[in-house]
Write a protein that holds these residues in place. Structure first.
Motif, PDB file in Angstrom:
ATOM      1  N   LEU A 309       0.777  -1.152  -0.204  1.00 39.74           N
ATOM      2  CA  LEU A 309      -0.007  -0.038  -0.202  1.00 39.74           C
ATOM      3  C   LEU A 309       1.003   1.340   0.134  1.00 39.74           C
ATOM      4  N   THR A 310       0.476   2.286  -0.486  1.00 40.40           N
ATOM      5  CA  THR A 310       1.077   3.767  -0.450  1.00 40.40           C
ATOM      6  C   THR A 310       0.121   4.624   0.208  1.00 40.40           C
ATOM      7  N   VAL A 311       0.717   5.864   0.632  1.00 36.60           N
ATOM      8  CA  VAL A 311      -0.146   6.913   0.871  1.00 36.60           C
ATOM      9  C   VAL A 311       0.310   8.211   0.321  1.00 36.60           C
ATOM     10  N   ARG A 312      -0.495   9.185   0.332  1.00 35.68           N
ATOM     11  CA  ARG A 312       0.027  10.456  -0.380  1.00 35.68           C
ATOM     12  C   ARG A 312       0.545  11.485   0.612  1.00 35.68           C
ATOM     13  N   HIS A 313       1.478  12.010   0.177  1.00 36.70           N
ATOM     14  CA  HIS A 313       2.255  12.936   1.136  1.00 36.70           C
ATOM     15  C   HIS A 313       0.872  14.237   1.082  1.00 36.70           C
ATOM     16  N   PRO A 314       1.108  14.843   2.208  1.00 34.52           N
ATOM     17  CA  PRO A 314      -0.044  15.912   2.380  1.00 34.52           C
ATOM     18  C   PRO A 314       0.240  17.146   1.852  1.00 34.52           C
ATOM     19  N   PHE A 315       1.431  17.395   1.416  1.00 34.33           N
ATOM     20  CA  PHE A 315       1.475  18.700   0.682  1.00 34.33           C
ATOM     21  C   PHE A 315       1.821  18.335  -0.904  1.00 34.33           C
ATOM     22  N   ASP A 316       1.735  17.135  -1.225  1.00 34.38           N
ATOM     23  CA  ASP A 316       2.067  16.759  -2.703  1.00 34.38           C
ATOM     24  C   ASP A 316       1.266  15.497  -3.071  1.00 34.38           C
ATOM     25  N   THR A 317       0.161  15.639  -3.468  1.00 35.42           N
ATOM     26  CA  THR A 317      -0.533  14.524  -3.681  1.00 35.42           C
ATOM     27  C   THR A 317      -0.102  13.248  -4.695  1.00 35.42           C
ATOM     28  N   ALA A 318       0.773  14.049  -5.549  1.00 36.74           N
ATOM     29  CA  ALA A 318       1.490  12.874  -6.767  1.00 36.74           C
ATOM     30  C   ALA A 318       2.726  12.189  -5.833  1.00 36.74           C
ATOM     31  N   TRP A 319       3.026  12.446  -4.761  1.00 37.18           N
ATOM     32  CA  TRP A 319       4.121  12.122  -3.800  1.00 37.18           C
ATOM     33  C   TRP A 319       3.828  10.863  -2.938  1.00 37.18           C
ATOM     34  N   GLU A 320       3.867   9.592  -3.364  1.00 37.52           N
ATOM     35  CA  GLU A 320       3.380   8.547  -2.548  1.00 37.52           C
ATOM     36  C   GLU A 320       4.572   7.922  -1.787  1.00 37.52           C
ATOM     37  N   LEU A 321       4.050   7.538  -0.748  1.00 33.44           N
ATOM     38  CA  LEU A 321       5.088   6.770   0.175  1.00 33.44           C
ATOM     39  C   LEU A 321       4.756   5.456   0.473  1.00 33.44           C
ATOM     40  N   PRO A 322       5.596   4.493   0.535  1.00 36.16           N
ATOM     41  CA  PRO A 322       5.335   3.119   0.693  1.00 36.16           C
ATOM     42  C   PRO A 322       4.830   2.747   2.294  1.00 36.16           C
ATOM     43  N   VAL A 323       3.912   1.958   2.607  1.00 37.35           N
ATOM     44  CA  VAL A 323       3.433   1.682   3.946  1.00 37.35           C
ATOM     45  C   VAL A 323       4.029   0.381   4.329  1.00 37.35           C
ATOM     46  N   TYR A 324       4.899   0.085   5.399  1.00 34.21           N
ATOM     47  CA  TYR A 324       5.475  -0.950   5.887  1.00 34.21           C
ATOM     48  C   TYR A 324       4.937  -1.201   7.359  1.00 34.21           C
ATOM     49  N   VAL A 325       4.593  -2.629   7.820  1.00 32.81           N
ATOM     50  CA  VAL A 325       4.496  -3.018   9.003  1.00 32.81           C
ATOM     51  C   VAL A 325       5.948  -3.020   9.753  1.00 32.81           C
ATOM     52  N   ALA A 326       6.459  -2.453  10.618  1.00 35.61           N
ATOM     53  CA  ALA A 326       7.654  -2.267  11.324  1.00 35.61           C
ATOM     54  C   ALA A 326       7.829  -2.799  12.711  1.00 35.61           C
ATOM     55  N   ASN A 327       8.787  -3.753  13.030  1.00 38.56           N
ATOM     56  CA  ASN A 327       8.892  -4.168  14.495  1.00 38.56           C
ATOM     57  C   ASN A 327       9.335  -3.362  15.484  1.00 38.56           C
ATOM     58  N   PHE A 328       9.524  -2.148  15.214  1.00 42.27           N
ATOM     59  CA  PHE A 328       9.847  -1.102  16.213  1.00 42.27           C
ATOM     60  C   PHE A 328       8.936  -0.339  16.609  1.00 42.27           C
ATOM     61  N   ILE A 329       7.889  -0.314  16.192  1.00 48.52           N
ATOM     62  CA  ILE A 329       6.645   0.451  16.544  1.00 48.52           C
ATOM     63  C   ILE A 329       5.580  -0.165  17.486  1.00 48.52           C
ATOM     64  N   LEU A 330       5.274   0.418  18.465  1.00 50.84           N
ATOM     65  CA  LEU A 330       4.334  -0.024  19.724  1.00 50.84           C
ATOM     66  C   LEU A 330       3.172   0.727  19.377  1.00 50.84           C
ATOM     67  N   MET A 331       1.951  -0.005  19.717  1.00 54.55           N
ATOM     68  CA  MET A 331       0.599   0.381  19.330  1.00 54.55           C
ATOM     69  C   MET A 331       0.127   1.364  20.619  1.00 54.55           C
ATOM     70  N   ASP A 332       0.651   1.312  21.564  1.00 53.33           N
ATOM     71  CA  ASP A 332       0.049   1.982  22.516  1.00 53.33           C
ATOM     72  C   ASP A 332       0.945   3.367  22.942  1.00 53.33           C
ATOM     73  N   TYR A 333       1.710   3.784  22.209  1.00 51.04           N
ATOM     74  CA  TYR A 333       2.500   5.221  21.975  1.00 51.04           C
ATOM     75  C   TYR A 333       1.910   5.704  20.771  1.00 51.04           C
ATOM     76  N   GLY A 334       1.422   7.193  20.920  1.00 50.21           N
ATOM     77  CA  GLY A 334       1.168   7.646  19.852  1.00 50.21           C
ATOM     78  C   GLY A 334      -0.211   7.248  19.169  1.00 50.21           C
ATOM     79  N   THR A 335      -0.027   7.027  17.746  1.00 46.05           N
ATOM     80  CA  THR A 335      -0.892   6.470  17.049  1.00 46.05           C
ATOM     81  C   THR A 335      -0.943   4.886  16.531  1.00 46.05           C
ATOM     82  N   GLY A 336       0.445   4.385  16.930  1.00 50.13           N
ATOM     83  CA  GLY A 336       0.830   3.248  16.318  1.00 50.13           C
ATOM     84  C   GLY A 336       1.188   3.079  15.048  1.00 50.13           C
ATOM     85  N   ALA A 337       1.553   4.611  14.371  1.00 51.05           N
ATOM     86  CA  ALA A 337       1.894   4.781  13.158  1.00 51.05           C
ATOM     87  C   ALA A 337       3.208   5.765  13.221  1.00 51.05           C
TER      88      ALA A 337
END
Length: 863
Positions: A309-337
């Motif tokens: 999956l990809t997401v659009r950068h908020p300042f340039d809709t043509a600029w797409e970023l890949p979405v990774y599931v990452a082992n160093f991110i905890l769900m209970d801090y911030g938003t989990g992303a």
């Protein structure tokens, strides 16, 4: 007695204190109160010299405050629930209750001979039903007040022991006891809403003037207030219901350097995708087999799974970023992303290099061609500008120029808000306090689960909900993994308090941090039928001086601060006790060398100090004579057998020697090394004090011209020792007592003055060496007990020096000194100097070439 005999002295005076009930705390309106408390011990079965140091410090303060006219509360108890007791029960095929209370009896027997001025009538253990029944009452009040709730949460789960583990109990991804690979598991858990108090707990640290700065900093970092940006990336062709990925970032100024978006394996999107992606499901499962502590995630290899999956950068809709599931991110801090900016964050850079992702800089050189950026060198670290440093951002993002740090973040938040990309928010790192534990030896959570009524609080009249204790032991088998309460139907199955239908008790018990979060308040009325009695709490609270190890600087103190706020809210403490500890002191450790040899299996074997003989800087076993390795000064640890048993020290030297030594060798906030030679030297000094007092008692010298000098030394000692005790400078106070003892021994003053001085010495030593002080006091005719005598007060006039000592130099070399009145005329000083034996000898009948007197400083004679 003809000699100092602590084996006779110490029990005698302990009995006298007990008979007079000197240390029994009572509410008395005509005296100012003082509450001193040391962090109470876990009943492991043995105390060591490290405990002695901690409790002696508190005892010095308690005795001093009692002597200075305060009404003192100085209690002792035991933090008695927890896994070690269950482990011992498993190992011995016994019961945690028997093991715990047996250990408490042993430890009390070890502590009482040390002469601590404790009110033993207030003693309790947190495993007493009388105590934890009131804790259950507090839980119900907190539940009613909205301070407790139940939710699903990701926890560390040991699949062999079948219990939740704290982060600290996960070692290299494995359970600390079973060795099994730990899993992240979602369970329904009970929580205290401590996060609601994040800002208050943080801001209130500024009011704790008598807390160590390092402790306040550690708590502030743990609470972790941060200012950041909350915004969302819009997804491209994502499953229904996942059109946005919410992100909270403390570095919005790096948004133009975004290279990828990472989500937690427990993020709702990751869970949804794994249903149709076996490889992702396996990746997520592997991630969940690691611990949840930040330290462990930081150390682990950074790994990810490309979701496609990809997401659009908020300042340039043509600029797409890949979405990774990452082992160093905890769900209970911030938003989990998160979003990754590899150019300026080392973790993100490691991840980008591993998965060949772009590295985009956000910083433009102050001088340079347009379009050039500051990037990490090939293979080098991420570029992180020092704070504060003025930098230029891409395209004026976050301002044309801004300082890195808060200024850059604020500018970026403003830019994003102006452009409709999210909004600035303040968040805290502090998470709610999960209190559920799947074990037997803890305080039962007083709720019932009913099919018709749901979760029902137990009625207060049914408290305490006691742990089942089967005398024959047949109903509880601690050798079987899991929570024994789940396997105890006669305790587990009950009637619903609301409707009377068959129901089940909550079989989780409370985290032991709950037990130690309110014990300071319970000591004010330890036998009450309610958690506290407001009149007693209002009188004795707050704790005026709290003493304990730096290892408890964060969780215990933070939880206690929250819990007391909850007790204020629910009517169990006065408003002033929201902060329960007015002053905090964190003492250093007592260390000792480790004696180690190699066992048959190649593993180290540790030997107790009493099993070793030291010769010429080497260590040899007393039995067999084999040489063993010496590992210098290390924290005392039962696992390393480098502990010193105070019972053995008392038998050899007496309790006062142990107390004197642990206070004398080092400032109390630093570590002190226990040595046999140091203990022997301390004992010799105390014996000398006794001998001096005995000689004074037997002497009959008339007054002399040295009376005034000894009186002056006595008042200096009173002043300096008082200042030392007041400021926790116990080693400095003891250094003054050594000097005063020497002055007393050398003095040729008359018996009356020497007796008065020796009695003052006894009073000044009494907080440190109370038994010897009582004996000397009695020997010299002191009235009553020195433990109840008024603390001596220094005469300020006696502290003013009316003489000065002037060194005499002849031809630049010091040859002697003269003591003269401070206001002696210069001509008189010259006469005394010329009459000095060394000057007369140097002049040999002649006259000096020069004679220079520097008032109050020095006399120079040039021959």
């Amino acid at each position: 007695m003809s000699r100092y005999d602590p084996a006779t002295i110490e029990p005698k005076w302990q009995a006298a204190w007990d008979e007079a009930e000197v240390f029994k705390a009572r509410r008395e309106g005509d005296k100012p109160k003082y509450y001193v408390l040391e962090m109470f011990p876990y009943p492991s079965g043995r105390i060591h010299i490290g405990h002695v140091r901690n409790y002696t410090m508190g005892d010095v303060i308690a005795r001093y405050k009692r002597n200075t006219g305060h009404n003192v509360l100085h209690p002792m108890g035991f933090d008695a629930f927890g896994m070690p007791a269950e482990n011992a029960a498993m190992a011995s095929n016994g019961h945690p209750k028997d093991w715990t209370y047996g250990n408490i009896d042993t430890m009390v027997g070890q502590m009482k001979p040390l002469g601590f001025s404790l009110d033993w009538t207030r003693m309790f253990a947190t495993c007493d039903p009388e105590y934890y029944g009131q804790q259950q009452a507090l839980f119900l009040d907190f539940l009613e007040a909205g301070l407790v709730y139940r939710k699903n949460a990701v926890v560390n789960w040991d699949p062999v022991d079948m219990t939740v583990l704290a982060n600290e109990q996960v070692e290299n991804g494995r359970g600390w006891r079973s060795g099994a690979l730990v899993e992240r598991k979602e369970l329904t858990q009970w929580f205290f809403k401590i996060s609601d108090y994040s800002e208050e707990l943080l801001d209130a640290l500024d009011s704790l003037d008598n807390w160590p700065a390092k402790v306040k900093l550690m708590q502030a970092n743990w609470i972790g207030r941060s200012r950041g940006l909350q915004f969302a990336f819009s997804t491209v062709d994502a499953p229904e219901g996942f059109d946005r990925i919410e992100v909270y970032t403390t570095r919005p100024d790096t948004l133009m350097g975004a290279s990828f978006v990472g989500i937690s394996p427990d993020h709702p999107l990751a869970k949804h995708l794994e249903q149709d992606d076996a490889a992702l499901a396996e990746f997520n499962a592997e991630c969940r087999r690691t611990g949840t502590s930040e330290e462990e995630l930081e150390k682990a290899e950074k790994r990810g799974y490309d979701t496609g999956l990809t997401v659009r950068h908020p300042f340039d809709t043509a600029w797409e970023l890949p979405v990774y599931v990452a082992n160093f991110i905890l769900m209970d801090y911030g938003t989990g992303a998160i979003f990754g900016c590899p150019a300026h964050d080392q973790r993100d850079l490691d991840f980008a290099r591993k998965y060949d992702l772009p590295v985009r800089s956000i910083y433009v050189p102050a001088m340079g061609e347009e379009g050039t950026f500051i990037l990490p060198e090939d293979g080098g670290p991420a570029y992180v500008p020092p704070k504060p440093e003025t930098v230029r951002y891409i395209g004026g993002f976050a301002g044309e120029e801004a300082q890195t740090g808060e200024q850059g973040v604020d500018a970026a938040i403003a830019f994003c808000e102006e452009n409709g990309v999210g909004h600035g928010v303040t968040k805290f790192r502090l998470r709610d306090w999960g209190l559920s534990r799947q074990r037997y030896w803890g305080c039962p959570i007083p709720v019932v689960h009913c099919e018709a009524c749901g979760v029902v609080p137990e009625k207060k009249e049914n408290l305490p909900i006691e742990l089942p204790y089967d005398e024959d032991g047949k109903a509880i088998d601690f050798s079987v993994p899991g929570n024994p309460l789940d396997r105890h139907p006669s305790w587990r199955d009950c009637a619903c308090p609301a409707c009377g239908a068959p129901a089940r008790r909550e079989t989780d018990t409370m985290d032991t941090f709950v037990d130690s979060s309110w014990y300071q308040a319970r000591f004010t009325a330890p036998r009450a039928g309610t958690p506290t009695v407001m009149e007693d709490a209002a009188y004795w609270m707050n704790v005026d001086q709290y003493i304990g190890g730096i290892e408890h600087a964060i969780l215990h103190l933070l939880y206690a601060r929250f819990f007391c706020r909850g007790m204020v809210k629910t009517g169990h403490l006065p408003e002033k006790s929201a902060e329960p500890f007015d002053a905090l002191f964190t003492q250093g450790m007592v260390t000792h060398a480790i004696y180690q040899s190699e066992g048959d299996n190649g593993r180290p074997v540790y030997h107790y100090p009493e099993a070793v003989e030291l010769r010429d800087g080497k260590a040899f076993l007393k039995e067999g004579g084999a040489e063993v390795q010496i590992i210098p000064s290390a924290k005392m640890s039962k696992s390393k057998n480098n502990v010193v048993d105070p019972v053995a020290i008392i038998a050899s030297y007496g309790a006062d020697t142990a107390r004197w030594f642990v206070l004398s060798d080092s400032p109390p906030e630093r570590d002190v090394e226990w040595t046999a030679s140091g203990a022997e030297a301390a004992h010799k000094h105390l014996a000398r004090v006794y001998r001096i007092a005995a000689e004074i008692a037997e002497g009959d010298a008339p007054s002399t011209q040295e009376d005034a000098a000894l009186e002056r030394e006595m008042h200096k000692a009173i002043h300096d020792v008082t200042m030392g005790v007041e400021s926790f400078g116990f080693n400095a106070a003891i250094a003054k007592l050594y000097a005063f003892t020497n002055a007393l021994a050398k003095s040729r003053a008359g018996k009356e003055v020497k007796t008065r001085a020796a009695k003052v010495l006894a009073q000044l030593m009494s907080p440190m060496t109370p038994h010897l002080a009582e004996e000397v006091w009695h020997l010299l005719g002191g009235e009553g007990l020195v433990a109840q005598a008024a603390w001596p007060v220094a005469d300020e006039a006696m502290l003013v020096e009316d003489t000065v000592t002037l060194p005499i130099q002849v031809n630049g070399k010091r040859r002697g000194e003269i003591a003269v009145p401070k206001d002696m005329p210069k001509e008189e000083v010259e006469k005394l100097a010329l009459a000095h034996e060394a000057v007369v000898r140097a002049l040999d009948g002649g006259q000096p070439k020069k004679l220079i007197v520097v008032p109050g400083r020095i006399v120079n004679v040039v021959v």
